[in-house]
Enzyme design. Structure first.
Site, short mmCIF file in Angstrom:
data_model
loop_
_atom_site.label_atom_id
_atom_site.label_comp_id
_atom_site.label_asym_id
_atom_site.label_seq_id
_atom_site.Cartn_x
_atom_site.Cartn_y
_atom_site.Cartn_z
N LYS A 173 1.71 -2.22 10.12
CA LYS A 173 0.92 -3.27 9.84
C LYS A 173 1.45 -4.46 9.04
CE LYS A 173 -2.40 -1.69 12.24
NZ LYS A 173 -2.58 -0.17 12.19
C1 PLP Z 1 -3.80 0.72 12.94
C2 PLP Z 1 -5.28 0.71 13.25
C3 PLP Z 1 -6.22 1.67 12.70
C4 PLP Z 1 -5.93 2.73 11.99
O1 PLP Z 1 -5.11 2.68 10.79
P1 PLP Z 1 -4.67 3.98 9.97
O2 PLP Z 1 -4.12 3.28 8.78
O3 PLP Z 1 -3.31 4.20 10.75
O4 PLP Z 1 -5.30 4.88 10.06
C5 PLP Z 1 -7.57 1.31 13.02
N1 PLP Z 1 -8.12 0.34 13.87
C6 PLP Z 1 -7.35 -0.54 14.23
C7 PLP Z 1 -7.77 -1.79 15.20
C8 PLP Z 1 -5.85 -0.39 14.03
O5 PLP Z 1 -5.09 -1.29 14.66
#
Ligand code: PLP
Length: 389
Positions: free
Chosen positions: A177
């Protein structure tokens, strides 16, 4: 190899982690509080609650907002599976909604309206690729139909519009992210009572934290609700504080690289659709530009294109296989058909985008993509000529 995403890590993160180890308090404590305060300021929100992941934060928010068995929650089909699975974990049912168009691949308001039932309680809006689209229209839609609006802001850390329309917005700090704590997430809200409920439920429903008990502030505790262990720890929070200081600069770089991609692709790959390129200026300039999705011409074989790009040192991925087509969801509801999300899922290709890239890298990716599309067209022509001959 130019990778689709890459975390930016260095001496600041090393020093932050070493400092936590030296102080020897590693579980949720003052650094988590400091990270929450800094994130709330950066995002322009009143309250921030750190959690172990965005998925945990989505689940926690749904439960704390009272969404459960018998309730339906509208979710876009074009998202990561965690958006839908958190709804199921809360005991409610996700109702998949189609995207608006190939060039605006976010939940369609018109399709959402068609899928309303007397049981619809909430909308889980996903800020796909870091763009917050039609915020006012969604707020009005939620108000008209008496629905709770929640933002899955996993892609949108640093976009000032994220967290401004929902009862809660949940961010992800997973390794790919815009900023990362390896694993981790953050819930922001304007509602002080909801923030308290989230804090309590993230730590077993306890009335005090371990850090408070150790420091003699409250030796006893009670449990007032059914909670989880969704805490963040001091190591992740220290890393998050270091990352957060760079987020705005990294996002500026992502926006510049995105703008450059659009210039190159418009010239060099005319058959390719560039999602979000035609958004209103404000929605565009505020974007966290989390990923660089493109939609390939319908006749191009995506697998061939990906193979050719890889041979040129360019990694690509797909965001996403539509959620309702994944085996688990398919077996629950075999008849869901969402034509635009399905077409987007067939033709989408995600190009490298992260602050470690420079303009020459973007030029290389675009040249390589244009070359791959030409080669795939030539192959097809030769094949059809051979078949005709
Ligand atoms: C990465 C992601 C998640 C989950 O995030 P985590 O921190 O890995 O639990 C949820 N929704 C979207 C759209 C994502 O891209």
């Amino acid at each position: 190899m130019l990778r689709v995403s890459e975390p930016t890590l260095g001496a600041e993160e090393c020093a932050a982690l070493a400092d936590v180890i030296e102080r020897a308090w590693i579980t949720m404590g003052p650094r988590v509080s400091a990270f929450e305060e800094a994130f709330a300021v950066a995002q322009g929100c009143s309250h921030a609650v750190a959690v172990s992941s965005c998925t945990a934060g989505l689940h926690l928010s749904l439960v704390a907002l009272g969404i459960g068995p018998g309730d339906e929650v509208l979710v876009p089909a074009m998202t990561f599976v965690a958006t839908a699975s958190s709804v199921l974990h809360a005991g409610a049912s996700p109702v998949f909604v189609d995207i608006a168009s190939l060039s605006t691949p976010v939940m369609s308001l018109a399709d959402a309206e068609r899928r309303l039932t007397p049981r619809t309680r909430a909308i889980l809006l996903v800020h796909f690729a870091g763009y917050v689209v039609d915020r006012d229209a969604w707020t009005a839609f939620a108000r008209t139909h008496d629905l709770i609006l929640i933002e899955d802001a996993a892609h949108a850390a640093g976009n000032p519009a994220a967290g401004t329309c929902g009862a809660a917005a949940i961010f992800s700090f997973y390794g790919n992210k815009n900023m990362t704590t390896a694993e981790g997430g953050m819930i922001v809200t304007e509602d002080a009572r909801l923030a308290d409920a989230l804090r309590r439920r993230r730590a077993h429903g306890l009335t005090s934290t371990g850090f408070e008990r150790l420091n003699g502030r409250s030796p006893n505790y009670d449990v007032t609700c059914l909670g989880f262990n969704y805490r963040m720890d001091e190591l992740r929070a220290a890393m998050g504080l270091a990352q957060l200081r760079h987020l705005a600069g990294w996002n500026r770089r992502r926006r510049r690289l995105t703008a450059l991609y659009r210039v190159h692709l418009r010239d060099e790959a005319p058959g390719v659709i560039m999602p979000f390129a035609d958004l209103p200026a404000r929605e565009d300039v505020e974007s966290a530009c989390h990923i660089m999705p493109v939609v390939l011409p319908a006749e191009a074989s995506r697998e061939d294109v990906m193979r050719r790009l890889l041979a040129d040192g360019v990694q690509t991925t797909i965001h996403y296989p539509p959620c309702h087509l994944l085996s688990f969801y398919r077996s629950r509801e075999p008849d869901v058909a969402l034509p635009l999300a399905e077409e987007f899922g067939r033709r989408e290709l995600t190009l490298p985008l992260h602050p470690g890239l420079d303009p020459a890298d973007v030029a290389h990716v675009c040249r390589s993509l244009a070359g791959a599309l030409r080669a795939v067209r030539t192959d097809r022509r030769e094949l059809s000529d051979a078949m005709a001959g």
